[in-house]
Write a protein that holds these residues in place. Structure first.
Motif, PDB file in Angstrom:
ATOM      1  N   UNK A   1      41.920  34.215  39.091  1.00 13.74           N
ATOM      2  CA  UNK A   1      40.591  34.025  38.620  1.00 13.74           C
ATOM      3  C   UNK A   1      40.532  34.858  37.155  1.00 13.74           C
ATOM      4  N   UNK A   2      40.841  35.824  37.187  1.00 19.85           N
ATOM      5  CA  UNK A   2      40.884  36.655  36.041  1.00 19.85           C
ATOM      6  C   UNK A   2      41.897  36.067  34.979  1.00 19.85           C
ATOM      7  N   UNK A   3      43.032  35.479  35.069  1.00 20.55           N
ATOM      8  CA  UNK A   3      43.664  35.033  34.260  1.00 20.55           C
ATOM      9  C   UNK A   3      43.283  33.496  33.823  1.00 20.55           C
ATOM     10  N   UNK A   4      42.593  32.888  34.753  1.00 17.68           N
ATOM     11  CA  UNK A   4      42.030  31.509  34.292  1.00 17.68           C
ATOM     12  C   UNK A   4      40.764  31.717  33.376  1.00 17.68           C
ATOM     13  N   UNK A   5      39.998  32.667  33.559  1.00 19.79           N
ATOM     14  CA  UNK A   5      38.841  33.276  32.908  1.00 19.79           C
ATOM     15  C   UNK A   5      39.269  33.572  31.369  1.00 19.79           C
TER      16      UNK A   5
ATOM     17  N   UNK B   1      38.339  31.530  28.156  1.00 16.61           N
ATOM     18  CA  UNK B   1      37.607  31.938  26.939  1.00 16.61           C
ATOM     19  C   UNK B   1      38.660  32.364  25.568  1.00 16.61           C
ATOM     20  N   UNK B   2      39.738  32.556  25.951  1.00 14.56           N
ATOM     21  CA  UNK B   2      40.699  32.774  24.831  1.00 14.56           C
ATOM     22  C   UNK B   2      41.260  31.548  24.191  1.00 14.56           C
ATOM     23  N   UNK B   3      41.155  30.345  24.761  1.00  9.50           N
ATOM     24  CA  UNK B   3      41.876  29.311  24.338  1.00  9.50           C
ATOM     25  C   UNK B   3      41.215  28.721  22.858  1.00  9.50           C
ATOM     26  N   UNK B   4      39.945  28.799  22.750  1.00 10.07           N
ATOM     27  CA  UNK B   4      39.082  28.426  21.338  1.00 10.07           C
ATOM     28  C   UNK B   4      39.480  29.367  20.398  1.00 10.07           C
ATOM     29  N   UNK B   5      39.728  30.569  20.708  1.00 10.29           N
ATOM     30  CA  UNK B   5      40.128  31.690  19.772  1.00 10.29           C
ATOM     31  C   UNK B   5      41.554  31.465  19.264  1.00 10.29           C
TER      32      UNK B   5
END
Length: 98
Positions: free
Chosen positions: A4-8, A12-16
């Motif tokens: 779950x932490x990796x998916x989050x 959140x990091x993909x657009x950055x």
């Protein structure tokens, strides 16, 4: 939990990482895709009085008027509590419930 932490983090990091549109600077209407309507201001002459009947009655003024109508010893408390409930709903929604 680790998954779950990796998916989050990826979510959140993909657009950055890959140049997603920064949405933090938009207004809520722009974020929903709603275009803002232009505001038209009606000009009036200085000193021209506006009629008091066009102004809506505030929730508290309506509450005071409703409490004054409460009569009788046994039903006055229930009437006042009902008026207080309606006042609360009016403050929340902007309309006095019927």
């Amino acid at each position: 939990m680790i998954m779950v932490s990796l998916l989050l983090a990826v979510y959140l990091g993909w657009p950055l990482a890959f140049g997603g549109k920064q949405r933090g600077l938009e207004t809520p209407a722009e974020a929903r895709g709603v275009s803002a309507a232009p505001v038209h201001i009606k000009h009036t002459k200085l000193g021209a009085a506006t009629p008091a009947s066009t102004r809506p009655e505030s929730c508290y003024k309506r509450y005071q008027r409703e409490v004054k109508l409460c009569t009788g010893e046994s039903t006055a408390a229930a009437c006042k509590l009902g008026a207080a409930d309606h006042w609360d709903m009016c403050e929340a929604t902007g309309f006095w419930p019927n």
